[in-house]
Design an enzyme around this catalytic site. Structure first.
Site, PDB file in Angstrom:
ATOM      1  N   GLU A  91       0.343  -1.198   0.278  1.00 21.98           N
ATOM      2  CA  GLU A  91       0.002  -0.202  -0.103  1.00 21.98           C
ATOM      3  C   GLU A  91       0.965   1.236   0.278  1.00 21.98           C
ATOM      4  O   GLU A  91       2.121   1.215   0.456  1.00 21.98           O
ATOM      5  CB  GLU A  91      -0.433  -0.199   1.323  1.00 21.98           C
ATOM      6  CG  GLU A  91      -2.378  -1.382   1.166  1.00 21.98           C
ATOM      7  CD  GLU A  91      -2.989  -1.182   2.348  1.00 21.98           C
ATOM      8  OE1 GLU A  91      -3.887  -1.414   1.989  1.00 21.98           O
ATOM      9  OE2 GLU A  91      -2.424  -0.837   3.399  1.00 21.98           O
ATOM     10  N   CYS A 150      -1.245   6.712  10.070  1.00 25.71           N
ATOM     11  CA  CYS A 150       0.685   6.474  10.173  1.00 25.71           C
ATOM     12  C   CYS A 150      -0.046   4.934  10.820  1.00 25.71           C
ATOM     13  O   CYS A 150      -1.081   5.095  12.104  1.00 25.71           O
ATOM     14  CB  CYS A 150       0.644   6.980  11.167  1.00 25.71           C
ATOM     15  SG  CYS A 150       2.004   8.845  10.286  1.00 25.71           S
TER      16      CYS A 150
END
Length: 369
Positions: A106, A359
């Site tokens: 990703e 994150c």
């Protein structure tokens, strides 16, 4: 291969052929030289593969026909492609790439939008591995374990394709790159360095090294290698705790003496002495774990020995993990203490949470164990 005669130009199987995207410019020049061609042919190959995005040898018109036949027999150019793409409410874009192995990685395109609604900065958060061996307790990628190192070409392709996405969505190219996606970049050291060399090459995307940030959990030996290799990139350290006990509890890498906080401090001192470059510390706040005023004062003590800045992050929840984000009030107190202690601090607000692009959230749900 190349400019020399060949007995046959039968195309070999994919397993027999060399993927040219495992190499940068120097590797391509070595490759053609080993096969009897002038080294400048490697420069031409580099321009086709990384400058023009061409993987079909027949289209490489300035290469001799005999060389193209040899390349078809002995080499391949393995591209990766976007197989799924999502856009968040804040215009962050997450892309899922399929690798030649069939595994997936990703990548995230993060826009910094100004008051006019235009992107003043476009940052690509790239993956360097599929999964991660570091096992940080708060990270979705860490739960996957390590699966695969990405080649220099696979890292490059993430930026190449996201650059196209940037042009399509925002009308301008990518400006910054952060190695903060899946994986620990310094565990795939050679490929990461090769990819940076490719990305900053004037015949490729010609990005500035000073716009590239390499993030690490703190692999001391490799931080010293970064200093010795004289990269002009930025260094970010995922610190997340100001003391050995807490850091070891949430980041297993800290348990080993050679990667503990004292070893990390010594490596960062070496890095700063060699490069003179400011160090960035990433610090994610977890409720009741590392967010007290005492933690803030200890963090100041750990970081202010050299020019640095602290990026504070609010935790992005991951299903199945027993961590909570700290409150806004506690965040404000934490920031206040750091400022009083003379620390340069920035609060980084998460982007792309609604598509699991923030994150610590990157972990392809379709990936088998």
């Amino acid at each position: 291969m190349p400019d020399v005669k060949t007995a046959s130009h039968t195309v070999g199987t994919a397993e027999d052929r060399v993927d040219l995207k495992t190499m940068g410019r120097a590797g391509l020049k070595d490759f053609v030289a080993e096969h009897g061609a002038p080294r400048y042919r490697g420069d031409q190959l580099f321009n086709w593969v990384y400058g023009k995005g061409v993987s079909d040898f027949d289209r490489m018109s300035n290469l001799p026909k005999r060389m193209r036949r040899g390349l078809q027999r002995d080499a391949t150019v393995e591209d990766i492609e976007i197989v799924e793409q999502q856009q968040a409410a804040d215009r962050t874009v997450k892309a899922l790439f399929e690798l030649p192995s069939g595994r997936e990685a990703e990548t995230v395109l993060i826009p910094a939008i100004d008051e006019r609604g235009e992107a003043r900065r476009l940052t690509v958060c790239v993956s360097s591995e599929v999964g991660c061996a570091m096992g940080c307790e708060f990270c979705a990628t860490g739960r996957m374990g390590f699966r695969e190192n990405l080649t220099p070409g696979a890292i490059f392709d993430q930026v190449w394709h996201m650059n196209e996405v940037a042009q399509e969505h925002f009308g301008r190219p990518v400006t910054n790159i952060v190695f903060m996606g899946m994986g620990e970049p310094l565990l795939n050291y050679d490929a990461v360095l090769d990819s940076i060399s490719i990305l900053t090459d004037e015949d490729s995307l010609n990005l500035s090294a000073q716009k590239i940030t390499v993030s690490t959990v703190g692999l001391a030996r490799r931080i010293k290698d970064l200093a010795d290799d004289q990269l002009r990139t930025n260094l970010a350290v995922s610190l997340h705790a100001p003391d050995n006990e807490t850091r070891s509890r949430i980041m297993p890498v800290n348990e080993a003496e050679k990667t503990s906080l004292p070893a990390l401090k010594e490596a960062l001192q070496y890095y700063f002495d060699k490069t003179g470059r400011q160090i960035t510390y990433e610090y994610c706040l977890f409720k009741g774990v590392n967010d007290s005023e005492t933690d803030a004062r200890n963090l100041a003590d750990v970081t202010r020995w050299a020019p640095s800045k602290v990026n504070l992050l609010m935790y992005n929840p991951v299903e199945g993990l027993n961590f909570e984000r700290t409150s806004e009030a506690q965040l404000d107190r934490f920031v206040q203490v750091l400022v009083q202690e003379g620390v340069t601090v920035t609060v980084r607000r998460s982007r792309g949470q609604d598509i699991d692009a923030a994150c610590g959230q990157l972990a392809n749900e379709g990936e088998d164990a």
